[in-house]
Design an enzyme around this catalytic site. Structure first.
Site, mmCIF file in Angstrom:
data_model
loop_
_atom_site.group_PDB
_atom_site.id
_atom_site.type_symbol
_atom_site.label_atom_id
_atom_site.label_comp_id
_atom_site.label_asym_id
_atom_site.label_seq_id
_atom_site.Cartn_x
_atom_site.Cartn_y
_atom_site.Cartn_z
ATOM 1 N N GLY A 81 6.786 -40.540 -19.699
ATOM 2 C CA GLY A 81 6.413 -39.267 -20.306
ATOM 3 C C GLY A 81 7.301 -38.975 -21.491
ATOM 4 O O GLY A 81 7.834 -39.887 -22.128
ATOM 5 N N GLU A 114 10.288 -44.478 -19.159
ATOM 6 C CA GLU A 114 9.510 -44.991 -20.299
ATOM 7 C C GLU A 114 9.123 -43.768 -21.108
ATOM 8 O O GLU A 114 8.307 -42.958 -20.665
ATOM 9 C CB GLU A 114 8.244 -45.711 -19.814
ATOM 10 C CG GLU A 114 8.498 -46.933 -18.953
ATOM 11 C CD GLU A 114 9.023 -48.123 -19.726
ATOM 12 O OE1 GLU A 114 9.187 -48.035 -20.964
ATOM 13 O OE2 GLU A 114 9.299 -49.145 -19.080
ATOM 14 N N GLU A 134 7.609 -37.844 -32.963
ATOM 15 C CA GLU A 134 6.425 -38.476 -32.379
ATOM 16 C C GLU A 134 5.264 -37.480 -32.507
ATOM 17 O O GLU A 134 5.391 -36.320 -32.130
ATOM 18 C CB GLU A 134 6.687 -38.778 -30.905
ATOM 19 C CG GLU A 134 5.508 -39.446 -30.238
ATOM 20 C CD GLU A 134 5.817 -39.857 -28.803
ATOM 21 O OE1 GLU A 134 6.314 -39.023 -28.033
ATOM 22 O OE2 GLU A 134 5.539 -41.018 -28.461
ATOM 23 N N VAL A 183 11.341 -34.321 -21.009
ATOM 24 C CA VAL A 183 11.305 -34.248 -19.536
ATOM 25 C C VAL A 183 12.124 -35.404 -18.948
ATOM 26 O O VAL A 183 12.856 -35.224 -17.970
ATOM 27 C CB VAL A 183 9.855 -34.248 -19.007
ATOM 28 C CG1 VAL A 183 9.835 -34.285 -17.482
ATOM 29 C CG2 VAL A 183 9.096 -33.017 -19.507
ATOM 30 N N THR A 202 10.409 -37.684 -23.878
ATOM 31 C CA THR A 202 11.863 -37.839 -23.838
ATOM 32 C C THR A 202 12.504 -36.559 -23.301
ATOM 33 O O THR A 202 13.500 -36.602 -22.566
ATOM 34 C CB THR A 202 12.390 -38.189 -25.242
ATOM 35 O OG1 THR A 202 11.787 -39.441 -25.625
ATOM 36 C CG2 THR A 202 13.896 -38.341 -25.277
ATOM 37 N N CYS A 223 2.283 -44.329 -26.743
ATOM 38 C CA CYS A 223 3.716 -44.339 -26.992
ATOM 39 C C CYS A 223 4.100 -45.468 -27.942
ATOM 40 O O CYS A 223 5.141 -45.408 -28.579
ATOM 41 C CB CYS A 223 4.468 -44.467 -25.674
ATOM 42 S SG CYS A 223 3.821 -45.781 -24.656
ATOM 43 N N LYS A 227 2.444 -39.160 -8.755
ATOM 44 C CA LYS A 227 1.915 -37.914 -9.300
ATOM 45 C C LYS A 227 1.286 -38.158 -10.671
ATOM 46 O O LYS A 227 1.982 -38.470 -11.638
ATOM 47 C CB LYS A 227 3.026 -36.877 -9.455
ATOM 48 C CG LYS A 227 2.449 -35.493 -9.645
ATOM 49 C CD LYS A 227 3.387 -34.519 -10.324
ATOM 50 C CE LYS A 227 3.313 -34.583 -11.816
ATOM 51 N NZ LYS A 227 2.031 -34.196 -12.389
HETATM 52 P P1 NAD Z 1 5.371 -35.052 -20.082
HETATM 53 O O1 NAD Z 1 6.783 -35.490 -20.121
HETATM 54 O O2 NAD Z 1 5.071 -33.642 -20.407
HETATM 55 O O3 NAD Z 1 4.737 -35.300 -18.647
HETATM 56 C C1 NAD Z 1 4.754 -36.555 -18.024
HETATM 57 C C2 NAD Z 1 4.642 -36.379 -16.531
HETATM 58 O O4 NAD Z 1 5.803 -35.702 -16.061
HETATM 59 C C3 NAD Z 1 3.444 -35.521 -16.073
HETATM 60 O O5 NAD Z 1 2.924 -36.045 -14.873
HETATM 61 C C4 NAD Z 1 4.096 -34.175 -15.806
HETATM 62 O O6 NAD Z 1 3.397 -33.413 -14.865
HETATM 63 C C5 NAD Z 1 5.441 -34.592 -15.281
HETATM 64 N N1 NAD Z 1 6.482 -33.568 -15.403
HETATM 65 C C6 NAD Z 1 6.562 -32.562 -16.320
HETATM 66 N N2 NAD Z 1 7.660 -31.811 -16.082
HETATM 67 C C7 NAD Z 1 8.289 -32.354 -15.018
HETATM 68 C C8 NAD Z 1 9.471 -32.033 -14.295
HETATM 69 N N3 NAD Z 1 10.245 -31.013 -14.635
HETATM 70 N N4 NAD Z 1 9.821 -32.812 -13.255
HETATM 71 C C9 NAD Z 1 9.067 -33.872 -12.894
HETATM 72 N N5 NAD Z 1 7.922 -34.216 -13.527
HETATM 73 C C10 NAD Z 1 7.542 -33.476 -14.585
HETATM 74 O O7 NAD Z 1 4.609 -36.060 -21.031
HETATM 75 P P2 NAD Z 1 3.053 -36.092 -21.400
HETATM 76 O O8 NAD Z 1 2.843 -35.036 -22.425
HETATM 77 O O9 NAD Z 1 2.209 -36.109 -20.187
HETATM 78 O O10 NAD Z 1 2.935 -37.558 -22.021
HETATM 79 C C11 NAD Z 1 3.184 -37.837 -23.330
HETATM 80 C C12 NAD Z 1 4.541 -38.481 -23.510
HETATM 81 O O11 NAD Z 1 4.648 -39.655 -22.731
HETATM 82 C C13 NAD Z 1 4.786 -38.945 -24.920
HETATM 83 O O12 NAD Z 1 6.060 -38.543 -25.357
HETATM 84 C C14 NAD Z 1 4.719 -40.448 -24.846
HETATM 85 O O13 NAD Z 1 5.400 -41.141 -25.825
HETATM 86 C C15 NAD Z 1 5.216 -40.713 -23.504
HETATM 87 N N6 NAD Z 1 4.749 -42.006 -23.017
HETATM 88 C C16 NAD Z 1 5.625 -43.055 -22.956
HETATM 89 C C17 NAD Z 1 5.193 -44.307 -22.538
HETATM 90 C C18 NAD Z 1 6.137 -45.481 -22.432
HETATM 91 O O14 NAD Z 1 5.829 -46.407 -21.721
HETATM 92 N N7 NAD Z 1 7.270 -45.461 -23.072
HETATM 93 C C19 NAD Z 1 3.878 -44.485 -22.162
HETATM 94 C C20 NAD Z 1 3.013 -43.397 -22.249
HETATM 95 C C21 NAD Z 1 3.482 -42.161 -22.661
#
Ligand code: NAD
Length: 454
Positions: A207, A229, A356, A211, A209, A263, A154
């Site tokens: 994504g 991650e 962040e 979620v 922390t 990230c 997804k």
């Molecule tokens: P997010 O957590 O809002 O969303 C990430 C993904 O999760 C999206 O596809 C979203 O649709 C999905 N999602 C949201 N709610 C969900 C739920 N209840 N159940 C299942 N899936 C759900 O994050 P974002 O705003 O898209 O991304 C930014 C974040 O990602 C930042 O905090 C960043 O640090 C982190 N990130 C981490 C890494 C790493 O490798 N550590 C890499 C890239 C981004």
């Protein structure tokens, strides 16, 4: 059918719309992945390797198309987007070497022979954020497919286009129907179903922390395997004995790459007090020299933020009266632009120091000595990445060993190399992606004893 619009962040124009899948459609896709699993795991290792190599070759043939799609969908600079599409190809090529080499052990035991096997898990659900839609997808589906799993993936709601195209290219490469499916839709519907559906054996989530915490709790209900991650608040530690000119010239690219939506962004620059003023003198022209603008241009180094919502979040970290030391420029008019911004001096406890930001905003803070640098670098619940700049390699290594983070670099801001493990300490995550060990997180070890007694 319900859909959502995809917007070009540099122009604010609607590019297209994509389906927002329902729970029933998600369940149907998971059922297809489940049905495809027995025959995919049975594909001979050499044939699976060949299919993955063909997938890599087709990605390579479409590299420019994929890159242009990412520029339009996510506002990435064209040079970054080409690297990202190339990274998908490279990760597929790297893990194409795996099916024929994922060997088990033969362990000496009394009374017989003992062998271990790496068994695939089944259906793996991969949930991808919007900041690096292509690489993060590839880090999941490359090793997951190589290990013999089927995949439902997804993408983030706002950046689905390259993932959808990669799903089509997989079919073109001959990856069988149902083995790799891209499902567009809401996190709360499609993503959450990966967590609750009993046929999904593992969730690989990248994504926030916030979620990620919910995903882990949800997976616990079924003792489902999970890799997380998550976020970061990484430090760029600059000692006074470093090549200050080089450290200052590179510092903007350690935090402002991808407009800070990384990230691994080194969003806290920690500078030894005796070199602080000189470093700031050198940093100012470096920050103002970052080329910000049209992401389709070959010379652009920083594009817009991904969405209006993200610009609002970033703006909240630079309120009226914020301690702006200096700031770059950015286009006015349409597009979700935000200038490269340096905050100093900042008060401890300032949100910009602790949270962040995920935008082009960095704080610069002084430290007294090596111990103080390590203490400050570790003063965060995160532990993803970081850099150390020093000519004293002993000190740089001690500092690297002292910082609680998964990916550190010395005299460089490199974090991601597909040959090496990537992941976080503390609240930055659980598990490792990439490198030789990623296969182990997409398979389970089975131990078989064969008696040789009469
Ligand atoms: P997010 O957590 O809002 O969303 C990430 C993904 O999760 C999206 O596809 C979203 O649709 C999905 N999602 C949201 N709610 C969900 C739920 N209840 N159940 C299942 N899936 C759900 O994050 P974002 O705003 O898209 O991304 C930014 C974040 O990602 C930042 O905090 C960043 O640090 C982190 N990130 C981490 C890494 C790493 O490798 N550590 C890499 C890239 C981004």
């Amino acid at each position: 059918m319900s859909t959502f619009d995809v917007i070009n962040p540099a122009t604010e124009e609607v590019i297209t719309s994509v389906p927002s899948l329902s729970l029933e459609e998600t369940d149907a896709a998971i059922a297809r992945a489940h049905a495809a699993f027995p025959s995919w795991r049975a594909v001979a290792p050499g044939d699976r390797a060949r299919l993955l190599r063909r997938f890599a070759a087709i990605v390579d043939e479409h590299l420019e198309e994929l890159a242009q799609l990412e520029v339009a969908n996510a506002g990435h600079t064209i040079s970054n987007a080409r690297w990202e599409a190339g990274n998908v190809r490279d990760v597929l090529d790297y893990y194409a070497g795996a099916p024929e080499r994922h060997t088990g052990l033969q362990i000496p035991v009394p009374g017989g022979i003992n062998a271990t096997f790496h068994e695939p898990l089944g259906v793996v659900g991969i949930i991808v954020p919007w900041n690096f839609p292509m690489p993060i997808a590839g880090w999941g589906f490359g090793p997951a497919l190589a290990a013999g799993n089927t995949v439902v993936l997804k993408p983030a709601e706002i950046t689905p286009l390259t993932a959808v195209r990669l799903g089509e290219l997989a079919l073109e490469a001959g990856i069988p129907e149902g083995v790799f499916q891209v499902l567009t839709g809401k996190g709360s519907v499609v993503g959450w179903r990966f967590v609750t559906h009993p046929s999904v054996a593992k969730v690989c989530f990248t994504g926030s922390t916030e979620v990620g915490t919910r995903i882990m709790a949800g997976c616990a209900e079924q003792v489902k395997k999970v890799t997380l991650e998550l976020g970061g608040k990484s430090a760029n530690v600059v000692f006074a004995d470093a090549d200050l000119e080089l450290a200052a010239a590179r510092a903007p690219y350690g935090v402002f790459d991808n407009a800070g939506q990384d990230c691994c962004a080194r969003s806290r620059i920690l500078v030894e007090a005796s070199a602080f003023d000189r470093f700031m003198e050198l940093l100012e022209p470096a920050v103002k020299g970052v080329v910000v603008g049209d992401p389709t241009s070959e010379v652009t180094e920083m594009g817009p933020l991904v969405s209006a919502a993200q610009r609002e979040v970033v703006t909240s970290f630079v309120p009226d009266g914020a301690p702006i030391a200096f700031q770059g420029e950015c286009p006015q008019g349409p597009g979700f632009w935000f200038p490269a911004t340096v905050l100093a001096p900042v008060a401890p406890g300032d949100r910009a120091v602790e949270e962040e930001i995920f935008g082009p905003v960095v704080v610069v803070m002084p430290f007294r000595d090596e111990a103080d640098a390590i203490r400050l670098a570790n003063d965060t619940p995160y532990g993803l990445s970081g850099s150390i700049w020093s000519r004293d390699i002993g000190r740089a290594l001690r500092t690297a060993r002292g910082i609680d983070a998964g990916n550190l670099s010395v005299n460089s801001h490199s974090s991601v190399r597909y040959w090496t493990p990537f992941g976080g300490f503390k609240q930055s995550g659980i598990g490792r992606e990439l490198g030789p060990d990623a296969l182990n997180s997409f398979s389970d070890v089975k131990n078989v004893f064969i008696s040789t007694e009469d």
